[in-house]
Design a protein around this motif. Structure first.
Motif, PDB file in Angstrom:
ATOM      1  N   GLY A   1       8.605   5.485 -11.021  1.00 38.62           N
ATOM      2  CA  GLY A   1       9.539   4.578 -10.311  1.00 38.62           C
ATOM      3  C   GLY A   1      10.708   4.517  -9.337  1.00 38.62           C
ATOM      4  O   GLY A   1      10.404   4.398  -8.848  1.00 38.62           O
ATOM      5  N   ARG A   2      10.769   5.837  -9.320  1.00 41.30           N
ATOM      6  CA  ARG A   2      11.675   7.475  -8.411  1.00 41.30           C
ATOM      7  C   ARG A   2      11.769   6.608  -7.509  1.00 41.30           C
ATOM      8  O   ARG A   2      11.501   6.217  -6.112  1.00 41.30           O
ATOM      9  CB  ARG A   2      12.060   7.776  -9.211  1.00 41.30           C
ATOM     10  N   SER A   3       9.768   7.848  -6.903  1.00 44.08           N
ATOM     11  CA  SER A   3       9.451   7.857  -6.364  1.00 44.08           C
ATOM     12  C   SER A   3       9.342   6.666  -4.820  1.00 44.08           C
ATOM     13  O   SER A   3       9.363   6.050  -4.110  1.00 44.08           O
ATOM     14  CB  SER A   3       7.992   8.345  -6.178  1.00 44.08           C
ATOM     15  N   VAL A   4       9.111   5.227  -5.636  1.00 38.60           N
ATOM     16  CA  VAL A   4       8.137   3.464  -4.907  1.00 38.60           C
ATOM     17  C   VAL A   4       9.768   3.472  -4.970  1.00 38.60           C
ATOM     18  O   VAL A   4       9.469   2.742  -3.814  1.00 38.60           O
ATOM     19  CB  VAL A   4       8.123   2.633  -6.438  1.00 38.60           C
TER      20      VAL A   4
ATOM     21  N   LEU B   1       1.575   7.106  -6.386  1.00 42.05           N
ATOM     22  CA  LEU B   1       0.911   8.138  -6.840  1.00 42.05           C
ATOM     23  C   LEU B   1       1.892   9.409  -6.355  1.00 42.05           C
ATOM     24  O   LEU B   1       1.322  10.571  -7.217  1.00 42.05           O
ATOM     25  CB  LEU B   1      -0.484   7.596  -6.348  1.00 42.05           C
ATOM     26  N   GLU B   2       1.900   9.348  -4.604  1.00 39.09           N
ATOM     27  CA  GLU B   2       2.593  10.802  -5.015  1.00 39.09           C
ATOM     28  C   GLU B   2       3.631  11.734  -6.173  1.00 39.09           C
ATOM     29  O   GLU B   2       3.330  12.588  -6.364  1.00 39.09           O
ATOM     30  CB  GLU B   2       3.393  10.979  -3.028  1.00 39.09           C
ATOM     31  N   GLY B   3       4.592  10.488  -6.015  1.00 37.05           N
ATOM     32  CA  GLY B   3       5.523  10.609  -7.033  1.00 37.05           C
ATOM     33  C   GLY B   3       4.697  11.417  -8.680  1.00 37.05           C
ATOM     34  O   GLY B   3       5.444  12.546  -9.012  1.00 37.05           O
ATOM     35  N   ALA B   4       4.029  11.366  -9.241  1.00 35.65           N
ATOM     36  CA  ALA B   4       3.524  11.669 -10.415  1.00 35.65           C
ATOM     37  C   ALA B   4       2.895  13.135  -9.475  1.00 35.65           C
ATOM     38  O   ALA B   4       2.981  13.760 -10.602  1.00 35.65           O
ATOM     39  CB  ALA B   4       1.948  10.224 -10.927  1.00 35.65           C
ATOM     40  N   LYS B   5       1.670  12.816  -8.688  1.00 34.45           N
ATOM     41  CA  LYS B   5       1.331  14.073  -8.468  1.00 34.45           C
ATOM     42  C   LYS B   5       2.394  15.508  -8.035  1.00 34.45           C
ATOM     43  O   LYS B   5       2.145  16.625  -8.424  1.00 34.45           O
ATOM     44  CB  LYS B   5       0.364  14.348  -7.007  1.00 34.45           C
ATOM     45  N   GLN B   6       4.098  15.072  -7.522  1.00 31.87           N
ATOM     46  CA  GLN B   6       4.331  16.074  -7.772  1.00 31.87           C
ATOM     47  C   GLN B   6       4.792  16.310  -9.073  1.00 31.87           C
ATOM     48  O   GLN B   6       5.554  17.302  -9.103  1.00 31.87           O
ATOM     49  CB  GLN B   6       5.422  15.186  -7.228  1.00 31.87           C
ATOM     50  N   TYR B   7       5.343  15.189 -10.000  1.00 30.99           N
ATOM     51  CA  TYR B   7       5.672  15.411 -11.086  1.00 30.99           C
ATOM     52  C   TYR B   7       4.916  16.458 -11.902  1.00 30.99           C
ATOM     53  O   TYR B   7       5.094  17.208 -12.432  1.00 30.99           O
ATOM     54  CB  TYR B   7       6.085  14.655 -11.905  1.00 30.99           C
TER      55      TYR B   7
ATOM     56  N   THR C   1       0.943  -1.319   0.264  1.00 30.24           N
ATOM     57  CA  THR C   1      -0.281  -0.123   0.064  1.00 30.24           C
ATOM     58  C   THR C   1       0.973   0.803  -0.224  1.00 30.24           C
ATOM     59  O   THR C   1       0.528   2.746  -0.617  1.00 30.24           O
ATOM     60  CB  THR C   1      -0.691  -0.088   0.905  1.00 30.24           C
ATOM     61  N   TYR C   2       1.890   1.486   0.655  1.00 37.36           N
ATOM     62  CA  TYR C   2       2.441   2.676   0.736  1.00 37.36           C
ATOM     63  C   TYR C   2       3.545   2.551  -0.194  1.00 37.36           C
ATOM     64  O   TYR C   2       4.171   4.177  -0.974  1.00 37.36           O
ATOM     65  CB  TYR C   2       3.142   2.418   2.025  1.00 37.36           C
TER      66      TYR C   2
END
Ligand SMILES: [Zn+2]
Length: 287
Positions: free
Chosen positions: A266-269, A242-248, A235-236
């Motif tokens: 990918g980088r965020s994960v 999703l947070e990586g996508a939103k930030q981008y 989950t996290y």
């Protein structure tokens, strides 16, 4: 390279660490997970849960998981997660998965035991390990109602039944309910550490933690010391995706293509999983 479930769990036991088992229903998750395993040269378990079939079917994402695992320098297990029927586990083995969890935890005890035995018999033909579950864990990997039943002792795994279950089925590892839940925690988890010790001692097999997202480093360590060797985590990592996508998107509002978003995801994960494995290996990783 591909390794078996038992081999991965033995490594965990020998090094007193938890083996991270990550659901990789999307390609970004898959590649990021393998990168982290390679970076630290540690065994990890790549999983596909039946509940993620709508994201990507096991026949579609499975061959990618297997191909990348085989050519990786890191030792990896490719595992069916929460197979809800004998047939789904069989589909996984046919794709090439070399390990599986059958989840009959919502079935009556006798029925769970019977199907688990059938799954073990099938896995034995290939020489694969099997994980099964006893005790009801609230929530599912798709993030539904993770609240219901938190701290409800009636849902926790009964050591008596667990001992009988493991002896009668010959499973490699047992997923137990001891206070963690799937999905996001809305209330404080109430982990019964003593129960983990009792289950590990009496069943003789490594214990699997589901709902590993969101625990503190201290909570993880205590569970590992007590006998949890496989940590299911999803989950996290998906939240980080999703947070990586939103930030981008916030940083590049002018973007009109998707590929750079995939890279950011990918980088965020990767960052999220790095943090996880550092916790699970506490000071044992060289990089
Ligand atoms: Zn689970």
């Amino acid at each position: 390279m591909l390794i078996g479930l038992k081999e991965a769990l033995d490594f965990g036991q020998a090094h007193n660490c938890g083996i991270a088992a990550i659901n990789t229903p999307t390609f970004e998750m898959l590649v990021a997970t393998i990168k982290v395993a390679e970076r630290y040269d540690i065994p990890m378990i790549l999983q596909h849960a039946e509940v993620h079939e709508p994201v990507n079917s096991i026949e579609n994402i499975g061959p990618a998981m297997l191909e990348l695992a085989k050519r990786s320098t890191a030792p990896l297990v490719v595992h069916v997660d929460h197979g809800e029927s004998y047939e789904f586990v069989k589909r996984g083995f046919e794709v090439g998965f070399n390990s599986a969890m059958f989840d009959g935890s919502r079935l009556p005890f006798a029925e769970n035991l019977k199907i688990t035995r059938d799954v073990v018999a099938l896995a034995n033909e290939y020489g694969y390990g099997v994980e099964a579950e006893l005790g009801v864990m609230p929530g599912r990997e798709d993030g539904e109602d993770s609240d219901a039943g938190v701290g409800d002792a009636a849902l926790y795994t009964d050591p008596e039944l667990a001992t009988e279950f493991v002896a009668a089925t010959g499973i490699t590892a047992l997923a137990c309910s001891f206070g963690t839940v799937h999905g996001l925690y809305k209330a404080e988890p109430k982990i019964d550490y003593e129960l983990i010790s009792v289950l590990r001692r009496r069943t003789g097999v490594p214990i699997v933690m589901h709902g590993g997202s969101g625990l503190s480093a201290k909570e993880y360590r205590e569970c590992i010391v007590r006998g949890v060797q496989k940590i299911n985590y999803y989950t996290y990592a998906d939240k980080a995706a999703l947070e990586g996508a939103k930030q981008y998107l916030a940083d590049h509002p002018e973007t009109y293509v998707f590929a750079p978003v995939s890279v950011a995801v990918g980088r965020s994960v990767e960052q999220n999983l790095e943090e996880l494995v550092r916790t699970l290996y506490e000071g044992q990783l060289s990089r």
